[in-house]
Design a protein around this motif. Sequence first.
Motif, short mmCIF file in Angstrom:
data_model
loop_
_atom_site.label_atom_id
_atom_site.label_comp_id
_atom_site.label_asym_id
_atom_site.label_seq_id
_atom_site.Cartn_x
_atom_site.Cartn_y
_atom_site.Cartn_z
N SER A 1 0.84 -1.19 0.00
CA SER A 1 0.00 0.00 0.00
C SER A 1 0.87 1.24 0.00
CB SER A 1 -0.89 -0.02 1.25
OG SER A 1 -1.42 1.25 1.52
N SER A 2 0.38 2.32 -0.64
CA SER A 2 1.15 3.56 -0.67
C SER A 2 1.39 4.10 0.73
CB SER A 2 0.44 4.61 -1.53
OG SER A 2 -0.81 4.95 -0.96
N GLN A 3 0.51 3.73 1.69
CA GLN A 3 0.66 4.20 3.06
C GLN A 3 1.89 3.57 3.74
OE1 GLN A 3 -1.35 6.63 4.59
NE2 GLN A 3 -1.86 6.84 2.43
N ASP A 4 2.33 2.43 3.23
CA ASP A 4 3.43 1.72 3.86
C ASP A 4 4.77 1.96 3.18
OD1 ASP A 4 1.16 -1.04 4.02
OD2 ASP A 4 1.56 0.46 5.57
N LEU A 5 4.75 2.66 2.04
CA LEU A 5 5.93 2.68 1.20
C LEU A 5 6.82 3.90 1.43
CD1 LEU A 5 4.33 1.53 -2.17
CD2 LEU A 5 5.87 0.20 -0.73
N LEU A 6 8.10 3.67 1.20
CA LEU A 6 9.11 4.73 1.18
C LEU A 6 9.62 4.87 -0.24
CD1 LEU A 6 11.29 6.63 2.54
CD2 LEU A 6 12.71 4.55 2.71
N THR A 7 9.56 6.07 -0.78
CA THR A 7 10.16 6.36 -2.07
C THR A 7 11.54 6.96 -1.85
OG1 THR A 7 8.08 6.72 -3.24
CG2 THR A 7 10.03 7.77 -4.16
N ILE A 8 12.55 6.34 -2.44
CA ILE A 8 13.87 6.95 -2.47
C ILE A 8 13.96 7.70 -3.79
CG2 ILE A 8 16.36 6.59 -2.48
CD1 ILE A 8 14.16 3.88 -1.06
N ALA A 9 13.94 9.02 -3.72
CA ALA A 9 13.89 9.87 -4.92
C ALA A 9 15.26 10.51 -5.12
CB ALA A 9 12.82 10.95 -4.76
N VAL A 10 15.81 10.33 -6.32
CA VAL A 10 17.17 10.79 -6.60
C VAL A 10 17.14 11.82 -7.73
CG1 VAL A 10 19.54 10.12 -7.14
CG2 VAL A 10 18.01 8.48 -6.00
N PRO A 11 17.30 13.11 -7.41
CA PRO A 11 17.43 14.11 -8.47
C PRO A 11 18.85 14.08 -9.02
CG PRO A 11 17.57 15.17 -6.33
CD PRO A 11 17.36 13.71 -6.07
N THR A 12 19.01 14.09 -10.32
CA THR A 12 20.36 13.91 -10.87
C THR A 12 20.54 14.70 -12.15
OG1 THR A 12 22.01 12.25 -11.51
CG2 THR A 12 19.73 11.85 -12.21
N TYR A 13 21.78 15.07 -12.40
CA TYR A 13 22.14 15.77 -13.64
C TYR A 13 23.61 15.52 -13.95
CZ TYR A 13 23.28 19.48 -16.94
OH TYR A 13 23.74 20.17 -18.05
N ASN A 14 23.86 14.87 -15.09
CA ASN A 14 25.23 14.67 -15.61
C ASN A 14 26.17 14.00 -14.61
OD1 ASN A 14 24.68 15.59 -18.15
ND2 ASN A 14 25.76 17.54 -17.94
N ARG A 15 25.65 13.09 -13.82
CA ARG A 15 26.50 12.31 -12.92
C ARG A 15 26.15 10.83 -13.06
NH1 ARG A 15 25.91 15.98 -7.54
NH2 ARG A 15 27.22 17.73 -8.15
N ASN A 16 25.98 10.37 -14.27
CA ASN A 16 25.51 9.01 -14.49
C ASN A 16 26.42 7.97 -13.85
OD1 ASN A 16 24.05 10.73 -16.15
ND2 ASN A 16 23.81 9.21 -17.77
N GLY A 17 27.74 8.15 -13.99
CA GLY A 17 28.68 7.19 -13.43
C GLY A 17 28.67 7.19 -11.91
N VAL A 18 28.67 8.37 -11.31
CA VAL A 18 28.63 8.48 -9.85
C VAL A 18 27.33 7.90 -9.31
CG1 VAL A 18 28.59 10.11 -7.93
CG2 VAL A 18 30.16 10.48 -9.83
N LEU A 19 26.22 8.20 -10.00
CA LEU A 19 24.93 7.68 -9.57
C LEU A 19 24.92 6.15 -9.63
CD1 LEU A 19 21.99 7.87 -8.78
CD2 LEU A 19 21.41 8.36 -11.17
#
Length: 312
Positions: free
Chosen positions: A9-27
């Motif tokens: 359920s969405s009530q139980d979930l944690l979203t790990i949200a990663v904003p990124t720009y031009n760091r594909n390798g590091v990400l």
Amino acid sequence: MNGAAQNGSSQDLLTIAVPTYNRNGVLAENLRLLLPQLGDRCRLLIIDNCSDTPVADTLAELLHAHCPCEWRIVRNATNIGANANVLRCFELCESKWVWVLGDDDPVWPDAVEKIFAVIETHPDCLFCNFASEIYARPQAHSSRGLSEFIAQLDDFSNVLFISTGFYCAEQLRPHLTAGYLHTGSYAPHLALLLSALDEHNLCLFHTDAIVHHDNEAPIRWSYVSSVSGWYDLLDLLKTNDQRRTLAQTFTDALLPVLPIVTKQLVLMGLRQGRTDNAVHYYRKISRRVLMYNGRLSLRAKLALYGWFIRNP
């Protein structure tokens, strides 16, 4: 681009949200630390701020092979700036909880476990800030409501560091307008939080760490812009006592980096061949600092650094 099936359920979930720009390798390297920690109570959301090489082109194979939960890569049509991209994490998050994780902030092996431990013991919390190399918090504490949160805010730089905290996204999403109106604060996530805080919300200040912070990493942003922007957050407060308390917290965070601010402004004047713009920005910062703190010692320090900027 999406992958894996949705669980829970969405009530139980944690979203790990990663904003990124031009760091594909590091990400990719950071994801290799994160993915083994994910399970059916997690979602992974990567927001590509129109990187030169699309993140989906370099990471989809890794995620298909090793991500055990639902994942999604969203690519912005254009680069909307780092601050707005942080807000996209809250906007596109569909779960109750969100952890906004910097693409270059290596996670501890038990980071997700620590977050869920807090969620399970404090399901009513609005925000939890963990310790880090920026600030090794000696003792855990908590606050209720806006005034108490401001009073208990022990280190602004650590709270400003997006990767050290997670939020109850469902309570912050209705305040996205405040976040977008305050993108110039360089702390849009805190604009959301200050806007959402009423007199009952619980905020936690934890002693454990969930990410590493490289204090020796090169400076990639303008302290000039960020420091002058912090004071925009004062507009979200309700009383002058609250503003005075938070402004002092800003000053405490500014003083250690004031030499860096001065250096950046001196270099600006040298590059441009004149000091007009550098002096303008420094006056803007100084006025904001002194608005709620007029100590003679602080005025003298600001005047000294101002002399260097006018005479590079």
